[in-house]
Write a protein that holds these residues in place. Structure first.
Motif, PDB file in Angstrom:
ATOM      1  N   ILE A  99      20.396  29.854 -34.706  1.00 34.10           N
ATOM      2  CA  ILE A  99      21.285  28.830 -35.241  1.00 34.10           C
ATOM      3  C   ILE A  99      21.939  29.294 -36.537  1.00 34.10           C
ATOM      4  CG2 ILE A  99      19.460  27.688 -36.575  1.00 34.10           C
ATOM      5  CD1 ILE A  99      22.274  25.877 -34.708  1.00 34.10           C
ATOM      6  N   PHE A 100      21.259  30.191 -37.252  1.00 31.21           N
ATOM      7  CA  PHE A 100      21.774  30.642 -38.543  1.00 31.21           C
ATOM      8  C   PHE A 100      22.835  31.726 -38.410  1.00 31.21           C
ATOM      9  CE2 PHE A 100      17.521  28.943 -39.521  1.00 31.21           C
ATOM     10  CZ  PHE A 100      17.905  27.959 -40.426  1.00 31.21           C
ATOM     11  N   ARG A 101      23.191  32.089 -37.172  1.00 31.60           N
ATOM     12  CA  ARG A 101      24.314  32.995 -36.974  1.00 31.60           C
ATOM     13  C   ARG A 101      25.645  32.279 -37.170  1.00 31.60           C
ATOM     14  NH1 ARG A 101      22.028  35.440 -31.268  1.00 31.60           N
ATOM     15  NH2 ARG A 101      20.147  36.462 -32.108  1.00 31.60           N
ATOM     16  N   GLN A 102      25.618  30.951 -37.175  1.00 31.59           N
ATOM     17  CA  GLN A 102      26.825  30.152 -37.347  1.00 31.59           C
ATOM     18  C   GLN A 102      27.096  29.948 -38.839  1.00 31.59           C
ATOM     19  OE1 GLN A 102      28.646  29.191 -34.705  1.00 31.59           O
ATOM     20  NE2 GLN A 102      27.183  30.030 -33.224  1.00 31.59           N
ATOM     21  N   ARG A 103      28.217  30.502 -39.319  1.00 33.62           N
ATOM     22  CA  ARG A 103      28.535  30.382 -40.738  1.00 33.62           C
ATOM     23  C   ARG A 103      28.716  28.923 -41.145  1.00 33.62           C
ATOM     24  NH1 ARG A 103      33.917  32.768 -43.833  1.00 33.62           N
ATOM     25  NH2 ARG A 103      33.507  31.744 -45.838  1.00 33.62           N
ATOM     26  N   ALA A 104      29.328  28.114 -40.285  1.00 36.63           N
ATOM     27  CA  ALA A 104      29.551  26.710 -40.628  1.00 36.63           C
ATOM     28  C   ALA A 104      28.238  25.968 -40.811  1.00 36.63           C
ATOM     29  CB  ALA A 104      30.390  26.031 -39.544  1.00 36.63           C
ATOM     30  N   ALA A 154      28.598  20.951 -39.807  1.00 39.62           N
ATOM     31  CA  ALA A 154      27.295  21.472 -39.393  1.00 39.62           C
ATOM     32  C   ALA A 154      27.087  21.428 -37.891  1.00 39.62           C
ATOM     33  CB  ALA A 154      26.184  20.683 -40.077  1.00 39.62           C
ATOM     34  N   THR A 155      27.816  20.567 -37.185  1.00 36.56           N
ATOM     35  CA  THR A 155      27.525  20.353 -35.763  1.00 36.56           C
ATOM     36  C   THR A 155      28.668  20.709 -34.819  1.00 36.56           C
ATOM     37  OG1 THR A 155      28.207  18.025 -35.963  1.00 36.56           O
ATOM     38  CG2 THR A 155      25.876  18.516 -36.278  1.00 36.56           C
ATOM     39  N   SER A 156      29.912  20.676 -35.281  1.00 37.11           N
ATOM     40  CA  SER A 156      31.032  20.823 -34.347  1.00 37.11           C
ATOM     41  C   SER A 156      31.308  22.261 -33.958  1.00 37.11           C
ATOM     42  CB  SER A 156      32.305  20.211 -34.953  1.00 37.11           C
ATOM     43  OG  SER A 156      32.675  20.896 -36.135  1.00 37.11           O
ATOM     44  N   SER A 157      30.835  23.217 -34.740  1.00 38.94           N
ATOM     45  CA  SER A 157      31.165  24.618 -34.469  1.00 38.94           C
ATOM     46  C   SER A 157      30.124  25.319 -33.588  1.00 38.94           C
ATOM     47  CB  SER A 157      31.303  25.386 -35.789  1.00 38.94           C
ATOM     48  OG  SER A 157      30.080  25.376 -36.498  1.00 38.94           O
ATOM     49  N   VAL A 158      29.052  24.629 -33.224  1.00 40.89           N
ATOM     50  CA  VAL A 158      27.993  25.256 -32.430  1.00 40.89           C
ATOM     51  C   VAL A 158      28.202  24.960 -30.961  1.00 40.89           C
ATOM     52  CG1 VAL A 158      26.362  25.097 -34.333  1.00 40.89           C
ATOM     53  CG2 VAL A 158      26.459  23.264 -32.643  1.00 40.89           C
ATOM     54  N   PRO A 159      27.638  25.777 -30.067  1.00 39.07           N
ATOM     55  CA  PRO A 159      27.724  25.491 -28.638  1.00 39.07           C
ATOM     56  C   PRO A 159      27.082  24.144 -28.319  1.00 39.07           C
ATOM     57  CG  PRO A 159      26.935  27.733 -29.027  1.00 39.07           C
ATOM     58  CD  PRO A 159      26.938  27.042 -30.351  1.00 39.07           C
ATOM     59  N   PRO A 160      27.537  23.465 -27.260  1.00 35.81           N
ATOM     60  CA  PRO A 160      26.978  22.149 -26.913  1.00 35.81           C
ATOM     61  C   PRO A 160      25.466  22.144 -26.790  1.00 35.81           C
ATOM     62  CG  PRO A 160      28.935  22.599 -25.606  1.00 35.81           C
ATOM     63  CD  PRO A 160      28.642  23.852 -26.365  1.00 35.81           C
ATOM     64  N   ALA A 161      24.891  23.231 -26.286  1.00 35.67           N
ATOM     65  CA  ALA A 161      23.436  23.279 -26.100  1.00 35.67           C
ATOM     66  C   ALA A 161      22.679  23.305 -27.418  1.00 35.67           C
ATOM     67  CB  ALA A 161      23.061  24.502 -25.275  1.00 35.67           C
ATOM     68  N   MET A 162      23.391  23.597 -28.525  1.00 36.32           N
ATOM     69  CA  MET A 162      22.735  23.701 -29.823  1.00 36.32           C
ATOM     70  C   MET A 162      23.109  22.551 -30.760  1.00 36.32           C
ATOM     71  SD  MET A 162      23.063  27.808 -30.514  1.00 36.32           S
ATOM     72  CE  MET A 162      21.920  27.778 -31.900  1.00 36.32           C
ATOM     73  N   THR A 163      23.862  21.576 -30.273  1.00 37.17           N
ATOM     74  CA  THR A 163      24.299  20.485 -31.141  1.00 37.17           C
ATOM     75  C   THR A 163      23.118  19.683 -31.669  1.00 37.17           C
ATOM     76  OG1 THR A 163      26.385  20.292 -29.935  1.00 37.17           O
ATOM     77  CG2 THR A 163      25.732  18.419 -31.284  1.00 37.17           C
ATOM     78  N   GLY A 164      22.163  19.384 -30.798  1.00 41.66           N
ATOM     79  CA  GLY A 164      20.990  18.639 -31.237  1.00 41.66           C
ATOM     80  C   GLY A 164      20.191  19.399 -32.270  1.00 41.66           C
ATOM     81  N   LEU A 165      20.058  20.711 -32.071  1.00 42.64           N
ATOM     82  CA  LEU A 165      19.339  21.538 -33.024  1.00 42.64           C
ATOM     83  C   LEU A 165      20.047  21.552 -34.374  1.00 42.64           C
ATOM     84  CD1 LEU A 165      17.155  23.617 -33.755  1.00 42.64           C
ATOM     85  CD2 LEU A 165      18.630  25.380 -32.759  1.00 42.64           C
ATOM     86  N   ALA A 166      21.388  21.670 -34.358  1.00 41.67           N
ATOM     87  CA  ALA A 166      22.153  21.686 -35.604  1.00 41.67           C
ATOM     88  C   ALA A 166      22.025  20.358 -36.338  1.00 41.67           C
ATOM     89  CB  ALA A 166      23.617  21.989 -35.309  1.00 41.67           C
ATOM     90  N   SER A 167      22.049  19.252 -35.588  1.00 37.12           N
ATOM     91  CA  SER A 167      21.885  17.940 -36.202  1.00 37.12           C
ATOM     92  C   SER A 167      20.490  17.781 -36.801  1.00 37.12           C
ATOM     93  CB  SER A 167      22.142  16.847 -35.155  1.00 37.12           C
ATOM     94  OG  SER A 167      21.935  15.570 -35.696  1.00 37.12           O
ATOM     95  N   GLY A 168      19.485  18.239 -36.052  1.00 38.57           N
ATOM     96  CA  GLY A 168      18.119  18.148 -36.569  1.00 38.57           C
ATOM     97  C   GLY A 168      17.913  18.981 -37.814  1.00 38.57           C
ATOM     98  N   LEU A 169      18.541  20.168 -37.857  1.00 42.39           N
ATOM     99  CA  LEU A 169      18.433  21.022 -39.037  1.00 42.39           C
ATOM    100  C   LEU A 169      19.052  20.349 -40.253  1.00 42.39           C
ATOM    101  CD1 LEU A 169      17.812  23.727 -40.414  1.00 42.39           C
ATOM    102  CD2 LEU A 169      20.005  24.578 -39.541  1.00 42.39           C
ATOM    103  N   LEU A 170      20.213  19.704 -40.069  1.00 41.01           N
ATOM    104  CA  LEU A 170      20.867  19.031 -41.189  1.00 41.01           C
ATOM    105  C   LEU A 170      20.019  17.863 -41.698  1.00 41.01           C
ATOM    106  CD1 LEU A 170      23.536  19.163 -42.835  1.00 41.01           C
ATOM    107  CD2 LEU A 170      24.375  17.330 -41.350  1.00 41.01           C
TER     108      LEU A 170
END
Length: 450
Positions: free
Chosen positions: A257-262, A379-395
């Motif tokens: 998940i941390f490969r995403q700069r956004a 934090a959530t819009s730039s990640v693949p759909p499969a990782m949206t929940g993970l990005a939201s949880g991280l935030l």
């Protein structure tokens, strides 16, 4: 078939309880400290125990719901949360209250992810779901704002124990409704990945050691303990990263998940903002009661301008984000937050509430209301759909951790400096971090419009 509005009511009621619990205690901290023998530096643990347990187990709660079903986890989380609320209200010592608050945090971490899942189950259409999610978000803002006001009124009228006990009958009613209306939805028969319990324990213990180490620096003869706990925190968190990278079969926090700069930039900005803004109710409550001698109810009502300002900012942030993009909108909100905190540096022994405190609080509230949405979108819009929940949880985890660290740092600074000057220094730190967040948003966050 259960009507969508009833599922929405159930989801919003549960979320309101969890969010309310994070702020309703703030105004009651001085009476709790006097009754149970907390020190000035350690009273923040009444809030930190909850936020740390919540942050550490939030992602695990979502995984558990995926494994055994939304209904089971919702009922379990709400049951734990309600029982722990009763325990808090009956606590007779400082350690007992802190442990009960941690159990509350675990219950909240199980419950919160399921409230969003229920909204998705209730509304299948994109337009209806968007409106429902907007209402869900607004209820969260109202719960956070209502907590300080309700906390003050309850503490003055019925005593501090009722900031916990009031949630018991509400929780029981919501539990009874959930038992009736939530359908049994068996999980998918496809193979499920195992829960990363070890990862949750490592990150929670590591964060707890980190915050306790910061708190210990502000206590008499606490330097040795501080160094020991901070060392343990580094080791535990390093072990958590190694566990996620090498050994976890189903990582709690997949490091890709941390490969995403956004994602990285939004979480960094949220961390700096959270330390000041999310911890400010505790710091300001202590100032109003300990320095200006406000009653709990008067101190609670003092947060009303901020609550109204947050709601006002939240009304325009969607339009601003769509028209301007995430980076300019976040910068505008963060600039207002920084200005408000830096104005609070002037706090003194006889500061007038109007305008010396109200004006900065309004700036902070409007700014926060504007800033949170573009940060979340980034934090959530730039990640693949499969990782949206993970990005939201991280935030969400970043928000909770920054709250705990902010309370520990700012209350320790206020206590170390003493008097009004100490609280002014605490808000100087909060303002400086908000400035840093503004710079980070301006240079690192994407310009996308969501």
């Amino acid at each position: 078939m259960t009507r969508p509005w009833l599922l929405m009511l159930l989801s919003c009621s549960a979320q309101f309880l969890v969010v309310l619990d994070a702020t309703i205690v703030s105004v009651a901290l001085p009476p709790i400290s006097g009754a149970l023998g907390f020190s000035d530096a350690s009273i923040g643990w009444v809030v930190n125990a909850y936020t740390l347990a919540f942050a550490g187990f939030l992602l695990l709660g979502g995984r558990l719901a995926d494994l055994i079903g939304t209904r089971a986890v919702f009922l379990a989380g709400l049951g734990v949360f309600t029982a722990a609320s009763l325990w808090c209200g009956l606590a007779t010592g400082a350690a007992q209250l802190v442990i009960a608050r941690a159990v509350q945090g675990v219950g909240g971490a199980l419950l919160m992810p399921t409230t969003l899942t229920i909204v998705h189950l209730a509304y299948a259409g994109a337009a209806e779901r968007a409106k429902a999610l907007g209402l869900w978000s607004m209820i969260g803002a109202v719960g956070a704002a209502a907590g300080t006001v309700f906390g003050g009124v309850l503490t003055d009228s019925l005593g501090w124990r009722w900031v916990f006990l009031i949630k018991v009958p509400i929780g029981l009613v919501v539990l009874a409704v959930a038992w009736r209306v939530l359908a049994h939805r068996p999980p998918s028969e496809s193979p499920r990945e195992p829960l990363d319990v070890a990862g949750a324990l490592l990150v929670t213990c590591g964060l707890a050691a980190l915050v306790y180490g910061v708190v210990a620096f502000g206590e008499p003869s606490g330097t040795g303990r501080a160094v020991a706990f901070l060392t343990a925190a580094v080791l535990l968190l390093a072990l958590f990263v190694a566990w996620q990278h090498r050994w976890a079969r189903s990582p709690l926090m997949p490091l890709r998940i941390f490969r995403q700069r956004a994602v990285n930039s939004a979480n960094a900005v949220m961390f700096c903002l959270g330390i000041g803004y999310l911890a400010s109710p505790v710091v300001l409550s202590l100032y109003l009661q300990n320095v200006l001698d406000y009653s709990p109810s008067r101190a609670g009502l003092g947060f009303l301008p901020t609550a109204l300002a947050v709601m006002a900012g939240a009304q325009v942030t969607g339009w601003l984000t769509t028209r301007w993009g995430t980076r300019p909108t976040a910068c505008l909100g963060l600039t207002l937050v920084a200005a408000g905190f830096l104005l609070l540096v002037r706090l003194g022994q006889d500061t007038a509430f109007l305008p010396d405190i109200v004006v900065p609080l309004v700036l902070v509230g409007v700014g926060a209301g504007v800033a949170f949405t573009p940060i979340t979108v980034a934090a959530t819009s730039s990640v693949p759909p499969a990782m949206t929940g993970l990005a939201s949880g991280l935030l969400n985890t970043t928000r909770q951790v920054s709250t705990a660290l902010g309370i520990a740092v700012l209350t320790a600074v206020a206590h170390a400096r003493g008097g009004a000057q100490g609280y002014g220094t605490a808000f100087l730190i909060a303002g400086s971090l908000a400035v840093l967040a503004t710079v980070g948003a301006a240079t690192l966050m994407p310009r996308g419009r969501g």
